[in-house]
Scaffold this active site. Structure first.
Site, PDB file in Angstrom:
ATOM      1  N   CYS A   2      18.385 -12.474 -14.220  1.00 22.46           N
ATOM      2  CA  CYS A   2      19.149 -11.856 -15.304  1.00 22.46           C
ATOM      3  C   CYS A   2      18.521 -10.564 -15.792  1.00 22.46           C
ATOM      4  O   CYS A   2      17.296 -10.390 -15.758  1.00 22.46           O
ATOM      5  CB  CYS A   2      19.242 -12.818 -16.476  1.00 22.46           C
ATOM      6  SG  CYS A   2      19.847 -14.433 -16.023  1.00 22.46           S
ATOM      7  N   ARG A  27      19.132  -6.541  -9.809  1.00 20.80           N
ATOM      8  CA  ARG A  27      18.552  -7.879  -9.939  1.00 20.80           C
ATOM      9  C   ARG A  27      19.540  -8.964  -9.527  1.00 20.80           C
ATOM     10  O   ARG A  27      19.152 -10.119  -9.353  1.00 20.80           O
ATOM     11  CB  ARG A  27      18.114  -8.106 -11.386  1.00 20.80           C
ATOM     12  CG  ARG A  27      17.053  -7.129 -11.823  1.00 20.80           C
ATOM     13  CD  ARG A  27      16.908  -7.119 -13.326  1.00 20.80           C
ATOM     14  NE  ARG A  27      16.262  -8.299 -13.832  1.00 20.80           N
ATOM     15  CZ  ARG A  27      14.964  -8.441 -13.983  1.00 20.80           C
ATOM     16  NH1 ARG A  27      14.161  -7.459 -13.669  1.00 20.80           N
ATOM     17  NH2 ARG A  27      14.440  -9.550 -14.474  1.00 20.80           N
ATOM     18  N   TRP A  74      22.692 -14.141 -14.063  1.00 21.27           N
ATOM     19  CA  TRP A  74      22.655 -14.719 -12.718  1.00 21.27           C
ATOM     20  C   TRP A  74      22.657 -16.220 -12.934  1.00 21.27           C
ATOM     21  O   TRP A  74      21.677 -16.782 -13.430  1.00 21.27           O
ATOM     22  CB  TRP A  74      21.394 -14.243 -12.006  1.00 21.27           C
ATOM     23  CG  TRP A  74      21.322 -14.593 -10.552  1.00 21.27           C
ATOM     24  CD1 TRP A  74      21.898 -13.913  -9.515  1.00 21.27           C
ATOM     25  CD2 TRP A  74      20.593 -15.676  -9.960  1.00 21.27           C
ATOM     26  NE1 TRP A  74      21.587 -14.516  -8.325  1.00 21.27           N
ATOM     27  CE2 TRP A  74      20.791 -15.598  -8.560  1.00 21.27           C
ATOM     28  CE3 TRP A  74      19.805 -16.715 -10.464  1.00 21.27           C
ATOM     29  CZ2 TRP A  74      20.219 -16.509  -7.674  1.00 21.27           C
ATOM     30  CZ3 TRP A  74      19.246 -17.627  -9.586  1.00 21.27           C
ATOM     31  CH2 TRP A  74      19.458 -17.507  -8.202  1.00 21.27           C
ATOM     32  N   ASN A  98      16.737 -14.875 -20.174  1.00 20.17           N
ATOM     33  CA  ASN A  98      16.420 -14.955 -18.748  1.00 20.17           C
ATOM     34  C   ASN A  98      15.411 -16.087 -18.590  1.00 20.17           C
ATOM     35  O   ASN A  98      14.394 -16.096 -19.279  1.00 20.17           O
ATOM     36  CB  ASN A  98      15.818 -13.620 -18.281  1.00 20.17           C
ATOM     37  CG  ASN A  98      15.516 -13.620 -16.790  1.00 20.17           C
ATOM     38  OD1 ASN A  98      15.881 -14.556 -16.077  1.00 20.17           O
ATOM     39  ND2 ASN A  98      14.854 -12.579 -16.327  1.00 20.17           N
ATOM     40  N   GLY A  99      15.699 -17.039 -17.693  1.00 23.19           N
ATOM     41  CA  GLY A  99      14.774 -18.164 -17.506  1.00 23.19           C
ATOM     42  C   GLY A  99      15.525 -19.478 -17.537  1.00 23.19           C
ATOM     43  O   GLY A  99      16.746 -19.511 -17.337  1.00 23.19           O
ATOM     44  N   GLU A 479      10.843 -10.661   9.914  1.00 22.79           N
ATOM     45  CA  GLU A 479      11.328  -9.726   8.899  1.00 22.79           C
ATOM     46  C   GLU A 479      12.681  -9.109   9.312  1.00 22.79           C
ATOM     47  O   GLU A 479      13.573  -8.949   8.479  1.00 22.79           O
ATOM     48  CB  GLU A 479      10.258  -8.647   8.667  1.00 22.79           C
ATOM     49  CG  GLU A 479      10.620  -7.558   7.684  1.00 22.79           C
ATOM     50  CD  GLU A 479      10.913  -8.039   6.261  1.00 22.79           C
ATOM     51  OE1 GLU A 479      10.730  -9.225   5.970  1.00 22.79           O
ATOM     52  OE2 GLU A 479      11.372  -7.218   5.464  1.00 22.79           O
ATOM     53  N   LYS A 483      15.981  -9.501   7.064  1.00 24.14           N
ATOM     54  CA  LYS A 483      16.745  -8.336   6.576  1.00 24.14           C
ATOM     55  C   LYS A 483      18.217  -8.482   6.942  1.00 24.14           C
ATOM     56  O   LYS A 483      19.088  -8.287   6.117  1.00 24.14           O
ATOM     57  CB  LYS A 483      16.222  -7.027   7.184  1.00 24.14           C
ATOM     58  CG  LYS A 483      14.959  -6.429   6.652  1.00 24.14           C
ATOM     59  CD  LYS A 483      15.003  -5.913   5.246  1.00 24.14           C
ATOM     60  CE  LYS A 483      14.742  -7.005   4.252  1.00 24.14           C
ATOM     61  NZ  LYS A 483      13.396  -7.242   3.853  1.00 24.14           N
ATOM     62  N   GLU A 486      20.052 -11.479   5.086  1.00 16.94           N
ATOM     63  CA  GLU A 486      20.261 -11.415   3.636  1.00 16.94           C
ATOM     64  C   GLU A 486      21.312 -10.385   3.233  1.00 16.94           C
ATOM     65  O   GLU A 486      21.964 -10.545   2.217  1.00 16.94           O
ATOM     66  CB  GLU A 486      18.958 -11.223   2.857  1.00 16.94           C
ATOM     67  CG  GLU A 486      18.313  -9.881   2.951  1.00 16.94           C
ATOM     68  CD  GLU A 486      17.033  -9.785   2.115  1.00 16.94           C
ATOM     69  OE1 GLU A 486      16.942 -10.414   1.054  1.00 16.94           O
ATOM     70  OE2 GLU A 486      16.117  -9.056   2.541  1.00 16.94           O
ATOM     71  N   HIS A 502      10.540 -23.213  24.717  1.00 14.64           N
ATOM     72  CA  HIS A 502      10.318 -24.565  24.192  1.00 14.64           C
ATOM     73  C   HIS A 502      11.499 -25.062  23.365  1.00 14.64           C
ATOM     74  O   HIS A 502      11.360 -26.010  22.595  1.00 14.64           O
ATOM     75  CB  HIS A 502       9.023 -24.603  23.372  1.00 14.64           C
ATOM     76  CG  HIS A 502       7.818 -24.243  24.177  1.00 14.64           C
ATOM     77  ND1 HIS A 502       7.324 -25.042  25.180  1.00 14.64           N
ATOM     78  CD2 HIS A 502       7.047 -23.125  24.176  1.00 14.64           C
ATOM     79  CE1 HIS A 502       6.280 -24.457  25.746  1.00 14.64           C
ATOM     80  NE2 HIS A 502       6.086 -23.281  25.157  1.00 14.64           N
ATOM     81  N   LYS A 601      16.833  -9.879  -7.120  1.00 16.35           N
ATOM     82  CA  LYS A 601      15.688  -9.060  -6.715  1.00 16.35           C
ATOM     83  C   LYS A 601      14.382  -9.745  -7.058  1.00 16.35           C
ATOM     84  O   LYS A 601      13.448  -9.760  -6.277  1.00 16.35           O
ATOM     85  CB  LYS A 601      15.776  -7.694  -7.402  1.00 16.35           C
ATOM     86  CG  LYS A 601      14.614  -6.758  -7.083  1.00 16.35           C
ATOM     87  CD  LYS A 601      14.619  -6.367  -5.614  1.00 16.35           C
ATOM     88  CE  LYS A 601      13.473  -5.459  -5.241  1.00 16.35           C
ATOM     89  NZ  LYS A 601      13.288  -5.402  -3.789  1.00 16.35           N
TER      90      LYS A 601
END
Ligand code: M6R
Length: 606
Positions: A2, A27, A74, A98-99, A479, A483, A486, A502, A601
């Site tokens: 948030c 965010r 959020w 926020n939290g 990575e 990328k 997401e 394998h 974020k």
């Protein structure tokens, strides 16, 4: 997560709040709202959806007033909806949060039994009820806020306005960041610096347990024991322009292109070309007495840790353990005195990484942070902080934070090698020269962007991707896959190329796009053999290879090249085409690159 903005001063609050919230859009959020005080009464405007919707609502009937709080939500408790959007108001009290309030159900039941009616599914609304109840019982505003907070379990950054209290708003913080901004005859609160940087660069961070009264003429902060305290005010070096897109279509693209500059800034002052010494911000002056190093992080920062393990083990010959912070914190890790724990985090606020650092600290390890945000929670909790100088990273997909993390970990490996005399000074000087050349080499790779775009255009519809690499380029395979998944929502996996046979090779068919990271180096022949096996099974192959490699052109349909480089700096080069590839696939699919669905974020809740 948030976004929060608070304002009190002589200007109209609403435009400042909306503009500040826009700068926190990175965010991630699903609804937004503002509460603005006028004539002693707060008016709330809020809605589900993007800020443009909120902006249209306030434009129709602007809420006047020079005191207000704003929020982008959020969703954690309760779906995204108008009713669940913040601010939440009950009685005289409006609140943004926020939290997570962990005991909200228990508190809610108690208040319902006392006749309170709730209008949202959120955990946040309870705060307005608790403060209102304390006011009704006769408490003064500050005492009412303190009384409410004492009943909360969980983590929060909160801003509150109280009807009838026209000269201040209240802030509180516990384990979720909240900063204060000091202007001339006006003051601010925010979840992050970009929200207020265009108004002031004078910033202070609240500590856990603090409550602040923010007035037009000043700010009073009290700690958890209600003692008046000063928190250091620092001048932020970022400019407002650094938090803007500056002509790029998306923040992510701008941040990809900023990497040569960010890496140069991160090296500046720490190494001198031609000299065999690393200056590690005054750290390691007493030697490097550790028996083991732990590198712990989440997401992209964890991939930097995997590269860091190679670098520290190869150069300094100290054993390194890497772990995901969300695993480390709960596995009762064997760590203690004699160990060096390093938390790597762009934001410095990631809840799991923060908790892992506290776990290591509590067990007696020396704890350091590698972070991009000065004064972030993790930086402040650590015994020492090593900063990356990437500048604000706004795009949810981490890019320049990653390459600067690689550089800091490389410098750390060299400094450890030097203090332990694991490498001769001449070798350290050579390694430093390689790092100093890196920004220029990165620039060269970024010039391949049109090629990356062409590859992305050809493959934009592909929904199955495998990224393969070995050694230092295995974390880059992880990575590259992260990328792509997401921001483009394609299914992508990173794998060590030698592990294909394998199991995962069973997935390979002509629908599978395989990206092989195969620069010249010790693993070259091995990776080529692995890629031959893919080719033999019909997999379509794109390669990231070294300039002048003719052999790879016979194997791969498309090749993107990097300049010849020693293996230890290759990850900072091979990752660039993968960032661009992910960017252009997502852009080609018409997706919101900077704010991918479901992601935030800075992940400040567990
Ligand atoms: O701020 P942090 O570096 O602690 O964040 C860690 C992860 O949440 C972050 O790297 C995430 O994986 C990114 N979205 C990756 O692009």
């Amino acid at each position: 997560m948030c976004g929060i903005v608070g304002y009190i001063g002589s200007r109209e609050a609403c435009p400042i709040l909306i503009e500040g919230l826009r700068r926190l859009e990175y965010r991630g959020y699903d609804s937004a709202g503002v509460a603005v005080m006028n004539g002693g009464t707060t008016r709330i405007v809020r809605c589900e959806g993007k800020l443009d919707r909120l902006a249209a609502l306030v434009q129709r009937e602007p809420p006047p007033g020079a005191l207000g709080i704003g929020h982008t939500r959020w969703a954690t408790h309760g779906r995204p909806s108008d009713e669940n959007a913040h601010p939440h108001k009950f009685g005289r009290v409006a609140v943004v949060h926020n939290g997570i309030i962990e005991n909200y159900l228990e508190l809610r039941e108690r208040l319902i039994a006392q006749g309170h009616a709730f209008t949202s599914e959120t955990d946040t609304e309870i705060v307005a009820h608790l403060v209102h109840a304390a006011l009704t019982a006769g408490a003064a505003p500050l005492a009412a806020v303190q009384a409410a907070l004492q009943q909360l379990r969980g983590v929060y950054a909160l801003c509150l306005v109280i009807d009838g209290v026209t000269d201040r708003f209240y802030c509180a913080k516990k384990e979720v960041p909240l900063i204060l901004g000091f202007g001339d005859d006006e003051h601010f609160a925010a979840a992050d610096i970009p929200a207020i940087i265009q108004h002031t660069r004078r910033i202070a961070a609240l500590e856990d347990g603090d409550i602040a009264e923010v007035r037009r003429d000043g700010i009073t902060i009290r700690d958890a024991d209600a003692r008046e305290v000063q928190r250091p005010i620092r001048e932020v070096q970022w400019s407002a322009a650094m938090a803007e897109k500056e002509g790029y279509k998306d923040f992510m693209l701008k941040e990809i292109y900023e990497q040569p500059r960010a890496v140069a800034d991160t090296l500046r002052g720490r190494v001198t070309p031609g000299m065999g010494a690393v200056h590690l911000d005054g750290l390691l002056t007493g030697g490097a007495p550790w028996r083991r190093v732990f590198l712990v992080a989440c997401g992209t920062a964890f991939h930097a840790c995997l590269v860091g393990k190679f670098l520290i083990e190869q150069l300094a010959r100290i054993p390194v353990e890497t772990d995901l912070a969300s695993e480390f914190r709960y596995r009762d890790p064997l760590i203690g005195p004699g160990d060096l724990f390093i938390a790597v985090s762009q934001s410095g606020e990631t809840a799991d990484t923060r908790a892992a650092l506290l776990e290591a600290k509590q067990k007696g390890a020396v704890v350091w942070a590698v972070t991009n945000v000065v004064d972030s929670s993790i930086a402040r909790l650590a015994d020492a902080a090593l900063y990356t100088y990437a500048g604000p990273e706004i795009g949810v997909a981490s890019t320049k934070a990653f390459t600067t993390q690689l550089v800091v970990l490389h410098l750390l490996a060299l400094a450890l090698a030097e203090r332990r005399e694991a490498l001769p000074a001449a070798s350290i000087a050579t390694e430093i020269a390689t790092l100093v050349a890196l920004p220029h080499q990165m620039q060269t790779v970024l010039q391949r962007a049109p090629q990356c775009q062409a590859v992305a255009q050809a493959l934009v519809q592909s929904d199955e991707w495998l990224f393969l690499g070995r050694g230092l380029n295995y974390p880059i395979a992880l990575e590259g896959a992260l990328k792509l998944k997401e921001i483009s929502y394609a299914h992508a996996e990173g794998y060590p190329a030698g592990e294909m046979k394998h199991g995962p090779i069973a997935l390979v068919d002509d629908a599978m796009q395989v990206v092989g990271i195969v620069p010249q180096g010790p693993y070259y022949d091995k990776v080529i053999s692995n890629l031959e096996q893919i080719r033999a099974r019909g997999g379509a192959l794109t390669a990231i290879a070294t300039e002048g490699d003719a052999a790879i052109c016979r194997l791969a349909t498309q090749v993107i090249t990097i300049p010849a480089a020693v293996p230890r700096v290759q990850p900072a080069l091979t990752v660039l085409p993968l960032q661009l590839l992910a960017y252009y696939v997502a852009d080609g699919r018409g997706l919101n690159v900077d704010q991918p669905r479901n992601l935030a974020k800075s992940v400040t809740v567990e």
